[in-house]
Scaffold this motif. Structure first.
Motif, PDB file in Angstrom:
ATOM      1  N   SER A 158    -103.874  28.064  36.808  1.00  0.00           N
ATOM      2  CA  SER A 158    -102.585  27.993  37.048  1.00  0.00           C
ATOM      3  C   SER A 158    -101.856  28.112  35.667  1.00  0.00           C
ATOM      4  O   SER A 158    -100.915  28.895  35.585  1.00  0.00           O
ATOM      5  CB  SER A 158    -101.895  27.150  37.856  1.00  0.00           C
ATOM      6  N   PHE A 205    -102.364  31.229  34.141  1.00  0.00           N
ATOM      7  CA  PHE A 205    -101.685  32.336  34.491  1.00  0.00           C
ATOM      8  C   PHE A 205    -100.212  32.352  34.177  1.00  0.00           C
ATOM      9  O   PHE A 205     -99.582  33.335  33.726  1.00  0.00           O
ATOM     10  CB  PHE A 205    -101.570  32.118  36.197  1.00  0.00           C
ATOM     11  N   TYR A 242    -103.040  36.969  30.100  1.00  0.00           N
ATOM     12  CA  TYR A 242    -102.816  37.328  31.428  1.00  0.00           C
ATOM     13  C   TYR A 242    -104.249  38.083  31.815  1.00  0.00           C
ATOM     14  O   TYR A 242    -104.662  37.806  33.264  1.00  0.00           O
ATOM     15  CB  TYR A 242    -101.640  38.241  31.556  1.00  0.00           C
ATOM     16  N   ALA A 280    -106.584  35.392  32.451  1.00  0.00           N
ATOM     17  CA  ALA A 280    -106.065  34.516  33.559  1.00  0.00           C
ATOM     18  C   ALA A 280    -106.713  34.946  34.920  1.00  0.00           C
ATOM     19  O   ALA A 280    -107.117  34.323  35.755  1.00  0.00           O
ATOM     20  CB  ALA A 280    -104.826  34.223  33.515  1.00  0.00           C
ATOM     21  N   MET A 281    -106.467  36.444  34.884  1.00  0.00           N
ATOM     22  CA  MET A 281    -106.765  37.108  36.157  1.00  0.00           C
ATOM     23  C   MET A 281    -108.645  37.313  36.270  1.00  0.00           C
ATOM     24  O   MET A 281    -108.707  38.167  37.260  1.00  0.00           O
ATOM     25  CB  MET A 281    -106.487  38.668  36.190  1.00  0.00           C
ATOM     26  N   ASN A 291    -106.852  32.616  40.509  1.00  0.00           N
ATOM     27  CA  ASN A 291    -106.028  33.577  40.327  1.00  0.00           C
ATOM     28  C   ASN A 291    -106.296  34.839  41.071  1.00  0.00           C
ATOM     29  O   ASN A 291    -105.059  35.375  41.651  1.00  0.00           O
ATOM     30  CB  ASN A 291    -105.858  33.625  38.855  1.00  0.00           C
ATOM     31  N   ARG A 337    -101.899  35.770  44.044  1.00  0.00           N
ATOM     32  CA  ARG A 337    -101.436  36.528  42.738  1.00  0.00           C
ATOM     33  C   ARG A 337    -102.473  37.670  42.494  1.00  0.00           C
ATOM     34  O   ARG A 337    -102.180  38.458  41.496  1.00  0.00           O
ATOM     35  CB  ARG A 337    -101.842  35.684  41.630  1.00  0.00           C
TER      36      ARG A 337
END
Length: 258
Positions: free
Chosen positions: A185, A188, A198, A201-202, A207, A212
């Motif tokens: 989190s 993200f 980003y 994070a994905m 995520n 999301r």
């Protein structure tokens, strides 16, 4: 190591923990569909008395498989150090690495047993009692299982690592939650300001296996594994995490004092 795994499987499947856990969740799963069916009978305008709503509760929450697997692993081994079982096992000449791998294998098999039984009853009750309508279909649930299997396996293995690494079970649970939910989190929200972060994070399961990265509701169903590229991403992420926690557990627990 095979003898250790066999003895642990005997202990687990001749104990009450795994059956109690499986029975309670299976009963709740069936009860959920029964209640939906009752509301549908009482009110024909009830919007949620269909298989789409029932399946969406699982399809929209893939990390639920990992959470349940981690709970199984922790319930089986959280008292291993405290009650002296670990010292006794080592005293019989079994290495820490063999113990760790054995615990992972047993926890995974117990989790698979529970998952098959619970999901089967959930699907059977939904297909029998509820109206077949809506965008979320049975195939979305059935394809979710192989898509998130390796991620769930990584959750189970990391749970073993966390509870074995920390003296207090509470600390191990907090560490596990931080690894799988808090830290992703943070990445993200940092990624909302930095594109490079980003993208990283994905690739973290929490995520892209959530709202999301997916859209699952009563109007549409777009899952992370709905395309070949998405399925590959799920498998790669799960495989990398599984391998990482296996290596981390082997290295860290070998040096951990009893």
């Amino acid at each position: 190591m095979m003898n250790y795994i066999k003895s642990e499987l005997y202990r687990v499947f001749h104990g009450r923990e795994i059956y109690g856990f499986t029975g309670i969740l299976a009963a709740l799963a069936v009860l959920f569909n029964v209640v939906s069916h009752i509301f549908q009978i009482i009110d024909v305008q009830f919007l949620y008395g269909n298989t789409s709503f029932s399946y969406s509760n699982i399809v929209a929450s893939p990390m639920l498989f990992g959470m349940m697997g981690a709970i199984v692993a922790m319930s089986l081994y959280e008292g291993n150090r405290r009650n002296g079982n670990l010292k006794n096992t080592v005293a019989f000449g079994i290495s820490r690495t063999e113990i760790f791998i054995g615990e992972c294998v047993v926890s995974l098999l117990a989790s698979i047993f529970a998952m098959i039984f619970i999901v089967a009853l959930y699907i059977l009750s939904a297909e029998t009692l509820l109206e077949h309508a809506g965008p979320v279909e049975l195939k979305d649930l059935l394809t979710e299982i192989p898509a998130v299997f390796l991620v769930a396996a990584a959750c189970v293995i990391s749970a073993i690592v966390c509870i074995e690494m920390f003296a207090k079970s509470t600390t191990g649970i907090i560490a596990w939650v931080a690894i799988w939910f808090f830290i992703p989190s943070i990445f993200f929200y940092l990624g909302l300001r930095f594109d490079a972060v980003y993208k990283l994070a994905m690739w973290l399961p929490h995520n892209f296996l959530s709202s999301r990265g997916m859209i699952v509701n009563m109007r549409q169903c777009i899952t992370a594994w709905g395309t070949a590229q998405g399925m590959i991403k799920c498998l790669i992420t799960g495989g990398v995490n599984t391998l990482f926690f296996l290596i981390a557990g082997t290295v860290l627990l070998r040096k951990r004092e009893l």
